[in-house]
Each structure stands twice: as C-alpha cells, then as structure tokens.
Design a protein around this motif. Structure first.
Motif, PDB file in Angstrom:
ATOM      1  N   ILE A 185       0.806  -1.213   0.000  1.00 56.95           N
ATOM      2  CA  ILE A 185       0.000   0.000   0.000  1.00 56.95           C
ATOM      3  C   ILE A 185       0.844   1.271   0.000  1.00 56.95           C
ATOM      4  O   ILE A 185       0.508   2.253  -0.669  1.00 56.95           O
ATOM      5  N   ILE A 186       1.970   1.285   0.715  1.00 54.91           N
ATOM      6  CA  ILE A 186       2.803   2.490   0.755  1.00 54.91           C
ATOM      7  C   ILE A 186       3.391   2.776  -0.618  1.00 54.91           C
ATOM      8  O   ILE A 186       3.345   3.918  -1.109  1.00 54.91           O
ATOM      9  N   GLU A 187       3.927   1.756  -1.281  1.00 50.04           N
ATOM     10  CA  GLU A 187       4.478   1.933  -2.629  1.00 50.04           C
ATOM     11  C   GLU A 187       3.398   2.389  -3.602  1.00 50.04           C
ATOM     12  O   GLU A 187       3.635   3.253  -4.450  1.00 50.04           O
ATOM     13  N   THR A 188       2.224   1.809  -3.472  1.00 49.96           N
ATOM     14  CA  THR A 188       1.119   2.175  -4.362  1.00 49.96           C
ATOM     15  C   THR A 188       0.716   3.632  -4.160  1.00 49.96           C
ATOM     16  O   THR A 188       0.473   4.355  -5.129  1.00 49.96           O
ATOM     17  N   LEU A 189       0.654   4.069  -2.931  1.00 49.89           N
ATOM     18  CA  LEU A 189       0.306   5.465  -2.645  1.00 49.89           C
ATOM     19  C   LEU A 189       1.371   6.414  -3.197  1.00 49.89           C
ATOM     20  O   LEU A 189       1.047   7.494  -3.712  1.00 49.89           O
ATOM     21  N   GLN A 190       2.628   6.015  -3.101  1.00 49.31           N
ATOM     22  CA  GLN A 190       3.710   6.847  -3.648  1.00 49.31           C
ATOM     23  C   GLN A 190       3.589   6.963  -5.163  1.00 49.31           C
ATOM     24  O   GLN A 190       3.766   8.042  -5.732  1.00 49.31           O
ATOM     25  N   ASP A 191       3.262   5.854  -5.829  1.00 53.15           N
ATOM     26  CA  ASP A 191       3.057   5.891  -7.278  1.00 53.15           C
ATOM     27  C   ASP A 191       1.829   6.716  -7.638  1.00 53.15           C
ATOM     28  O   ASP A 191       1.817   7.441  -8.640  1.00 53.15           O
ATOM     29  N   LEU A 192       0.794   6.603  -6.812  1.00 52.48           N
ATOM     30  CA  LEU A 192      -0.432   7.357  -7.039  1.00 52.48           C
ATOM     31  C   LEU A 192      -0.166   8.857  -6.915  1.00 52.48           C
ATOM     32  O   LEU A 192      -0.682   9.661  -7.699  1.00 52.48           O
ATOM     33  N   ALA A 193       0.664   9.230  -5.939  1.00 55.35           N
ATOM     34  CA  ALA A 193       0.998  10.647  -5.747  1.00 55.35           C
ATOM     35  C   ALA A 193       1.725  11.207  -6.961  1.00 55.35           C
ATOM     36  O   ALA A 193       1.561  12.386  -7.314  1.00 55.35           O
ATOM     37  N   MET A 194       2.535  10.373  -7.614  1.00 55.67           N
ATOM     38  CA  MET A 194       3.259  10.806  -8.800  1.00 55.67           C
ATOM     39  C   MET A 194       2.333  10.901 -10.010  1.00 55.67           C
ATOM     40  O   MET A 194       2.395  11.848 -10.791  1.00 55.67           O
ATOM     41  N   ALA A 195       1.463   9.906 -10.178  1.00 58.93           N
ATOM     42  CA  ALA A 195       0.605   9.839 -11.357  1.00 58.93           C
ATOM     43  C   ALA A 195      -0.588  10.791 -11.280  1.00 58.93           C
ATOM     44  O   ALA A 195      -0.972  11.386 -12.291  1.00 58.93           O
ATOM     45  N   LEU A 196      -1.182  10.909 -10.091  1.00 63.03           N
ATOM     46  CA  LEU A 196      -2.366  11.757  -9.909  1.00 63.03           C
ATOM     47  C   LEU A 196      -2.143  12.705  -8.732  1.00 63.03           C
ATOM     48  O   LEU A 196      -2.811  12.590  -7.693  1.00 63.03           O
ATOM     49  N   PRO A 197      -1.217  13.634  -8.845  1.00 69.69           N
ATOM     50  CA  PRO A 197      -0.868  14.509  -7.717  1.00 69.69           C
ATOM     51  C   PRO A 197      -2.033  15.376  -7.264  1.00 69.69           C
ATOM     52  O   PRO A 197      -2.827  15.849  -8.069  1.00 69.69           O
ATOM     53  N   GLY A 198      -2.136  15.539  -5.962  1.00 69.10           N
ATOM     54  CA  GLY A 198      -3.142  16.432  -5.392  1.00 69.10           C
ATOM     55  C   GLY A 198      -4.524  15.847  -5.228  1.00 69.10           C
ATOM     56  O   GLY A 198      -5.409  16.507  -4.663  1.00 69.10           O
ATOM     57  N   ARG A 199      -4.745  14.614  -5.684  1.00 66.75           N
ATOM     58  CA  ARG A 199      -6.084  14.029  -5.570  1.00 66.75           C
ATOM     59  C   ARG A 199      -6.446  13.722  -4.116  1.00 66.75           C
ATOM     60  O   ARG A 199      -5.588  13.352  -3.312  1.00 66.75           O
ATOM     61  N   ALA A 200      -7.724  13.840  -3.813  1.00 68.86           N
ATOM     62  CA  ALA A 200      -8.229  13.406  -2.508  1.00 68.86           C
ATOM     63  C   ALA A 200      -8.235  11.878  -2.494  1.00 68.86           C
ATOM     64  O   ALA A 200      -8.679  11.239  -3.449  1.00 68.86           O
ATOM     65  N   VAL A 201      -7.729  11.307  -1.404  1.00 70.65           N
ATOM     66  CA  VAL A 201      -7.589   9.851  -1.308  1.00 70.65           C
ATOM     67  C   VAL A 201      -8.120   9.380   0.043  1.00 70.65           C
ATOM     68  O   VAL A 201      -8.058  10.103   1.042  1.00 70.65           O
ATOM     69  N   ALA A 202      -8.640   8.168   0.061  1.00 67.47           N
ATOM     70  CA  ALA A 202      -9.033   7.525   1.319  1.00 67.47           C
ATOM     71  C   ALA A 202      -8.508   6.095   1.310  1.00 67.47           C
ATOM     72  O   ALA A 202      -8.627   5.398   0.306  1.00 67.47           O
ATOM     73  N   VAL A 203      -7.911   5.693   2.408  1.00 65.00           N
ATOM     74  CA  VAL A 203      -7.474   4.312   2.592  1.00 65.00           C
ATOM     75  C   VAL A 203      -8.328   3.732   3.717  1.00 65.00           C
ATOM     76  O   VAL A 203      -8.271   4.200   4.855  1.00 65.00           O
ATOM     77  N   THR A 204      -9.153   2.745   3.393  1.00 65.34           N
ATOM     78  CA  THR A 204      -9.996   2.109   4.401  1.00 65.34           C
ATOM     79  C   THR A 204      -9.422   0.732   4.705  1.00 65.34           C
ATOM     80  O   THR A 204      -9.080  -0.023   3.801  1.00 65.34           O
ATOM     81  N   ARG A 205      -9.332   0.438   5.990  1.00 63.14           N
ATOM     82  CA  ARG A 205      -8.663  -0.792   6.420  1.00 63.14           C
ATOM     83  C   ARG A 205      -9.517  -1.543   7.429  1.00 63.14           C
ATOM     84  O   ARG A 205     -10.139  -0.947   8.302  1.00 63.14           O
ATOM     85  N   GLU A 206      -9.580  -2.875   7.264  1.00 61.69           N
ATOM     86  CA  GLU A 206     -10.304  -3.728   8.214  1.00 61.69           C
ATOM     87  C   GLU A 206     -11.758  -3.297   8.392  1.00 61.69           C
ATOM     88  O   GLU A 206     -12.262  -3.201   9.528  1.00 61.69           O
ATOM     89  N   LEU A 207     -12.436  -3.048   7.303  1.00 64.45           N
ATOM     90  CA  LEU A 207     -13.821  -2.573   7.360  1.00 64.45           C
ATOM     91  C   LEU A 207     -14.724  -3.540   8.116  1.00 64.45           C
ATOM     92  O   LEU A 207     -14.683  -4.750   7.895  1.00 64.45           O
ATOM     93  N   THR A 208     -15.545  -2.982   8.980  1.00 63.05           N
ATOM     94  CA  THR A 208     -16.532  -3.657   9.854  1.00 63.05           C
ATOM     95  C   THR A 208     -15.880  -4.498  10.951  1.00 63.05           C
ATOM     96  O   THR A 208     -16.584  -5.112  11.748  1.00 63.05           O
ATOM     97  N   LYS A 209     -14.550  -4.526  11.022  1.00 66.41           N
ATOM     98  CA  LYS A 209     -13.870  -5.329  12.040  1.00 66.41           C
ATOM     99  C   LYS A 209     -13.493  -4.459  13.238  1.00 66.41           C
ATOM    100  O   LYS A 209     -13.690  -3.241  13.246  1.00 66.41           O
ATOM    101  N   LEU A 210     -12.906  -5.074  14.244  1.00 68.59           N
ATOM    102  CA  LEU A 210     -12.571  -4.393  15.498  1.00 68.59           C
ATOM    103  C   LEU A 210     -11.649  -3.202  15.274  1.00 68.59           C
ATOM    104  O   LEU A 210     -11.806  -2.147  15.888  1.00 68.59           O
ATOM    105  N   HIS A 211     -10.675  -3.349  14.375  1.00 68.13           N
ATOM    106  CA  HIS A 211      -9.686  -2.292  14.161  1.00 68.13           C
ATOM    107  C   HIS A 211      -9.947  -1.518  12.868  1.00 68.13           C
ATOM    108  O   HIS A 211      -8.997  -1.091  12.197  1.00 68.13           O
TER     109      HIS A 211
END
Length: 296
Positions: A185-211
């Motif tokens: 995910i970190i590498e992907t976000l870094q590539d995303l920042a280069m390809a689509l700079p300034g875009r609003a982004v959301a990373v959702t993790r462990e949806l509906t779970k405890l964490h």
C-alpha cells in the motif's frame, strides 16, 4: 428422532429454512463482522443442497456460527475450470446450489463470473442475495463523491503497470476504487501521488472489524502516515477522488513527474506524455526539461 429439516440459528432461536426453487444462488457474506449477514442469506445457505466457497475453513466458521449444516464444496481459481462442468450439470438437473466468496459479494474479484455467465447461457435460473461489500462500504466512509465511481479490482503488483493504470484513469470523472495488499500500500500510494498529484484519497482498512480505520487526505500524506508505523496489516480498500475542474499540478509535483518520466523515456516523449496527463502545454514542459538539463 433427529430433525433433519434445513434450519439456521440466530441467537437462541432456531428457524426453519423454506425450500428453494432450483437454480444458482449468489449469496453475499460478511466482510468482517458476522452480524452483517442477512436473514435471507442464512435461509438460502441452509436450504441449498451445496454451498460453493473459496475456502471451506473460512466459510466453515460462518456456517458453524449460525448452525447451518449444508455441505461446503470448494470452488476457487485453482479448481474452477475442472469443477464447473459438473456444477452446471447438476444445476441443469434441478439442483439448488449457493455460491459464496470468503467475504463480500461473489464475482467481485473472485472466480464466480464464469460460472454465472455459463449458467445464464444454459438458461439456468440465477438469483442474487445481496449484502456486504467492501467496495460500497469503503465508498460510503471515504467522504469522496459517490454519484459516479469505478471499481478496478486489485492494483497491479508491478510498479510500471500500476503507474500506467493510474495514468489511464487520470481524466475519468469518477471516484476510483481498488483493492490493495497491506504489504504494497505504501508503494502504491507513492506511485499514485506521482501519477495523480493532489487528488483526494481515502485508505480504508479492516472494514466492519474491530480495528476498522479510515485515513483521508492526499496519497503522499497517507503514505507518510503508514510509513511511520511498524507495520500495516489488514484488508485494504483504496479510493481516489475524481479530478477537480480547477485542479492544477504544483511545480514540485510536476518536477517529480518529469524526473520519473525521464528515467524511462527521452525528453520529447516525456513532454508529450506529461502534457497529456496534466492538461498542460507540451512546449512549456519541454522547455522546463531543457532548462533542467542546462542547469545540471
């Protein structure tokens, strides 16, 4: 005498499942919290003759939780081609078969598509029992536009393919939704920042779970947050907002993009590619590249 009628249990209450009409039933299962299962899904799983699943161990926990005795049969990417003809033959003979995935709605990034496609072609009734979905749950929590969106499956593992994919969608006026591994995910976000700079982004993790966690911001900002952690774990849904009408690339982001482009192509082609990506004048970018070379 033992009661063998199909049934399921919710809490302390046992419910008898009504018989199903012959056909294939596509049933959504929880993406984390087992309490998200629908009553219709439980009744369908209990009444089916067989439940096709990706992993019998994972699905067995769901069946055990609600005391459903239906036989589980593996159906996944490794055995689908061999198992499908027999399944279709049974369905043509009037069987009632349910299809589930490890989590969420079947056919979303799993091998169920071909089974449904061939069942439809053979005239076999197909019924959907909708329910939990990481795609829609992530979209609802992201804070990004929901009126138009594109689910693009898993992000490619190779960096070059990732960047090309992001650039392909650069001008699409829709929220983009991807699945990604916590290890990349970190590498992907870094590539995303280069390809689509300034875009609003959301990373959702462990949806509906405890964490459960939702991180909102820019790709580079969220990448920095995650990089500061000892590790990143859990199922991840990555969402990227659509381009804004007044969206403009910063000098810093443009310089970064030029550096990236020059690493794999000549100056002329880099200028053309970046002009197209950022909707800028090609000659201006080319002169910027030449100025950089002169100052090197």
């Amino acid at each position: 005498m033992t009661d063998t009628r199909p049934s399921y249990i919710i809490g302390a209450h046992r419910f008898e499942a009504e018989p199903l009409a012959p056909g294939l039933y596509v049933v959504a299962t929880p993406i984390g919290n087992l309490g998200d299962i629908t009553v219709r899904a439980l009744a369908t799983l209990a009444a089916a003759e067989t439940v096709l699943c990706e992993d019998t161990r994972t699905s067995g926990k769901l069946m055990e939780r609600f005391a459903i005795k239906t036989k589980l049969s593996p159906y996944h990417e490794h055995n689908a081609q061999k198992a499908r003809p027999h399944i279709l033959e049974r369905l043509q003979q009037g069987a009632t078969i349910a299809l589930i995935s490890d989590a969420g709605m079947p056919l979303v990034s799993d091998p169920g598509y071909r089974l449904v496609k061939e069942a439809v072609e053979l005239g076999i009734p197909v019924t959907a029992c909708p329910g939990p979905s990481a795609v829609l749950t992530g979209l609802a929590l992201s804070g990004l536009p929901t009126d138009r969106f594109l689910f693009a499956g898993f992000v490619p593992q190779k960096q070059g393919e990732r960047r090309r994919l992001f650039e392909e969608f650069a001008k699409l006026k829709a929220t983009l939704i991807f699945f990604e591994s916590p290890h990349r995910i970190i590498e992907t976000l870094q590539d995303l920042a280069m390809a689509l700079p300034g875009r609003a982004v959301a990373v959702t993790r462990e949806l509906t779970k405890l964490h459960e966690e939702v991180l909102r911001g820019t790709a580079s900002g969220i990448a920095e947050q995650l990089a500061a952690r000892a590790s990143v774990k859990g199922e991840i849904t990555l969402l990227v907002g659509p381009p804004q009408e007044d969206e403009a690339v910063s000098d810093e982001d443009l310089d970064d993009a030029i550096t990236q482009a020059l690493a794999s192509m000549p100056a002329s082609k880099a200028a053309s590619e970046l002009a197209k990506r950022f909707n800028l004048n090609r000659q201006d970018i080319y002169q910027r590249i030449l100025a950089r070379k002169d100052g090197a």
